[in-house]
Design a protein around this motif. Structure first.
Motif, PDB file in Angstrom:
ATOM      1  N   GLY A   1      67.835  58.696  85.484  1.00 25.85           N
ATOM      2  CA  GLY A   1      66.796  58.849  86.481  1.00 25.85           C
ATOM      3  C   GLY A   1      66.150  57.525  86.844  1.00 25.85           C
ATOM      4  O   GLY A   1      66.678  56.452  86.539  1.00 25.85           O
ATOM      5  N   VAL A   2      65.011  57.611  87.487  1.00 21.51           N
ATOM      6  CA  VAL A   2      64.323  56.441  88.039  1.00 21.51           C
ATOM      7  C   VAL A   2      62.930  56.337  87.429  1.00 21.51           C
ATOM      8  O   VAL A   2      62.294  57.344  87.122  1.00 21.51           O
ATOM      9  N   ASN A   3      62.470  55.110  87.245  1.00 27.48           N
ATOM     10  CA  ASN A   3      61.070  54.862  86.900  1.00 27.48           C
ATOM     11  C   ASN A   3      60.540  53.737  87.778  1.00 27.48           C
ATOM     12  O   ASN A   3      61.231  53.254  88.687  1.00 27.48           O
ATOM     13  N   GLY A   4      59.326  53.307  87.525  1.00 26.01           N
ATOM     14  CA  GLY A   4      58.726  52.264  88.357  1.00 26.01           C
ATOM     15  C   GLY A   4      59.473  50.953  88.303  1.00 26.01           C
ATOM     16  O   GLY A   4      59.495  50.196  89.291  1.00 26.01           O
ATOM     17  N   ASP A   5      60.108  50.645  87.171  1.00 25.39           N
ATOM     18  CA  ASP A   5      60.877  49.402  87.062  1.00 25.39           C
ATOM     19  C   ASP A   5      62.061  49.405  88.022  1.00 25.39           C
ATOM     20  O   ASP A   5      62.363  48.383  88.643  1.00 25.39           O
ATOM     21  N   VAL A   6      62.733  50.536  88.130  1.00 24.29           N
ATOM     22  CA  VAL A   6      63.885  50.639  89.036  1.00 24.29           C
ATOM     23  C   VAL A   6      63.424  50.470  90.484  1.00 24.29           C
ATOM     24  O   VAL A   6      64.065  49.777  91.278  1.00 24.29           O
ATOM     25  N   VAL A   7      62.316  51.099  90.828  1.00 19.59           N
ATOM     26  CA  VAL A   7      61.792  50.993  92.190  1.00 19.59           C
ATOM     27  C   VAL A   7      61.384  49.547  92.486  1.00 19.59           C
ATOM     28  O   VAL A   7      61.684  49.016  93.563  1.00 19.59           O
ATOM     29  N   GLY A   8      60.704  48.909  91.539  1.00 18.13           N
ATOM     30  CA  GLY A   8      60.321  47.509  91.735  1.00 18.13           C
ATOM     31  C   GLY A   8      61.525  46.601  91.850  1.00 18.13           C
ATOM     32  O   GLY A   8      61.554  45.685  92.680  1.00 18.13           O
ATOM     33  N   ALA A   9      62.544  46.846  91.019  1.00 19.30           N
ATOM     34  CA  ALA A   9      63.765  46.045  91.088  1.00 19.30           C
ATOM     35  C   ALA A   9      64.448  46.205  92.440  1.00 19.30           C
ATOM     36  O   ALA A   9      64.986  45.239  92.998  1.00 19.30           O
ATOM     37  N   ALA A  10      64.402  47.413  92.977  1.00 21.90           N
ATOM     38  CA  ALA A  10      65.007  47.652  94.292  1.00 21.90           C
ATOM     39  C   ALA A  10      64.343  46.789  95.359  1.00 21.90           C
ATOM     40  O   ALA A  10      65.012  46.267  96.263  1.00 21.90           O
ATOM     41  N   ASN A  11      63.040  46.610  95.263  1.00 23.55           N
ATOM     42  CA  ASN A  11      62.324  45.752  96.211  1.00 23.55           C
ATOM     43  C   ASN A  11      62.895  44.336  96.197  1.00 23.55           C
ATOM     44  O   ASN A  11      63.197  43.761  97.253  1.00 23.55           O
ATOM     45  N   GLU A  12      63.049  43.765  95.003  1.00 30.38           N
ATOM     46  CA  GLU A  12      63.536  42.391  94.879  1.00 30.38           C
ATOM     47  C   GLU A  12      64.998  42.264  95.287  1.00 30.38           C
ATOM     48  O   GLU A  12      65.394  41.301  95.952  1.00 30.38           O
ATOM     49  N   ILE A  13      65.818  43.224  94.875  1.00 25.11           N
ATOM     50  CA  ILE A  13      67.251  43.179  95.175  1.00 25.11           C
ATOM     51  C   ILE A  13      67.512  43.384  96.653  1.00 25.11           C
ATOM     52  O   ILE A  13      68.339  42.686  97.261  1.00 25.11           O
ATOM     53  N   VAL A  14      66.800  44.322  97.263  1.00 26.19           N
ATOM     54  CA  VAL A  14      66.982  44.559  98.703  1.00 26.19           C
ATOM     55  C   VAL A  14      66.520  43.353  99.504  1.00 26.19           C
ATOM     56  O   VAL A  14      67.181  42.951 100.467  1.00 26.19           O
ATOM     57  N   ARG A  15      65.391  42.755  99.119  1.00 26.27           N
ATOM     58  CA  ARG A  15      64.934  41.568  99.833  1.00 26.27           C
ATOM     59  C   ARG A  15      66.021  40.489  99.838  1.00 26.27           C
ATOM     60  O   ARG A  15      66.361  39.926 100.877  1.00 26.27           O
ATOM     61  N   ALA A  16      66.563  40.191  98.655  1.00 31.20           N
ATOM     62  CA  ALA A  16      67.609  39.168  98.557  1.00 31.20           C
ATOM     63  C   ALA A  16      68.853  39.575  99.329  1.00 31.20           C
ATOM     64  O   ALA A  16      69.471  38.750 100.030  1.00 31.20           O
ATOM     65  N   GLY A  17      69.247  40.843  99.223  1.00 28.81           N
ATOM     66  CA  GLY A  17      70.444  41.306  99.919  1.00 28.81           C
ATOM     67  C   GLY A  17      70.322  41.219 101.423  1.00 28.81           C
ATOM     68  O   GLY A  17      71.252  40.811 102.117  1.00 28.81           O
TER      69      GLY A  17
END
Length: 236
Positions: free
Chosen positions: A212-228
């Motif tokens: 599943g997902v927690n706040g760390d996964v959501v926060g990581a998505a922010n950083e990864i999507v920005r870079a991508g």
């Protein structure tokens, strides 16, 4: 307005006065992209006056990180530890949620930051690039908040409890003003499509590794999507 203020108090380090009840935003997590416009807009406004591409890239990233209070970056570090942990699902979750910083965290932080920095240096329109990337990052956060089944209690499970499937639509609609930027419309469309793909991959990976997902996964998505998205925008 209370929902927007609660969003900005949650997503930014801006001095916005007396704290507003977080529940105002929890009921409307589709508003995430508005934080992207604020953070990305401030970063774009600052870098507009910087002629040096390397300096502009560094300032843009530093501004985005500082304005967000490094909260999402912290999620990326925790996600990196969980991703690199060996063993059972429980061990991966323990590695992601403990308070130590391991090699996986360091590697994730360095890799994602280097990719974003390298991309911004070559951007033809750095202000527009950081703005688009930041809004797309917040779109991904909203989508993961809506679709990501929590594996533990926390801020993500709280937001997810209020989220509805139809939140996906207003989140996307809030990203449409990006088409007004002096950037080819096909590029914006590709950026939004790539955001959906990365968010889906993050969701699938989180389900497989952590159930599943927690706040760390959501926060990581922010950083990864920005870079991508930055890399996508600078590709020839």
């Amino acid at each position: 307005m209370k929902s927007v203020l609660a969003l900005l108090q949650f997503c930014t380090s801006l001095p916005l006065g007396k704290p507003v009840d977080f529940e105002h935003f929890a009921h409307r997590s589709y508003l995430y992209p508005l934080a992207g416009y604020v953070i990305g807009g401030i970063a774009a406004g600052i870098t507009y006056w910087i002629a040096s591409p390397p300096v502009g890239a560094a300032v843009a990233l530093a501004t985005a990180l500082l304005l967000s209070g490094c909260n999402h970056f912290d999620g990326l570090l925790d996600f990196g530890d969980g991703l690199m942990a060996h063993g059972s699902r429980e061990k991966r979750i323990a590695a992601m949620t403990d308070r130590t910083t391991g090699a996986g965290a360091v590697a994730a932080g360095i890799i994602v930051t280097l990719l974003a920095f390298a991309g911004l240096q070559t951007a033809a329109n750095l202000p527009a690039t950081i703005l688009i990337a930041e809004v797309c990052a917040k779109v991904a956060m909203s989508w993961l908040t809506t679709l990501g089944t929590p594996f533990r209690e926390g801020i993500h499970s709280y937001l997810h409890g209020f989220a509805k499937p139809w939140f996906l639509v207003p989140t996307f609609l809030l990203a449409l003003p990006l088409f007004l930027l002096p950037v080819p419309q096909v590029t914006i469309a590709l950026a939004l499509a790539a955001t959906a793909v990365i968010a889906a991959l993050m969701l699938a990976l989180a389900r497989r590794l952590f159930s599943g997902v927690n706040g760390d996964v959501v926060g990581a998505a922010n950083e990864i999507v920005r870079a991508g998205i930055i890399l996508l925008l600078v590709l020839p």
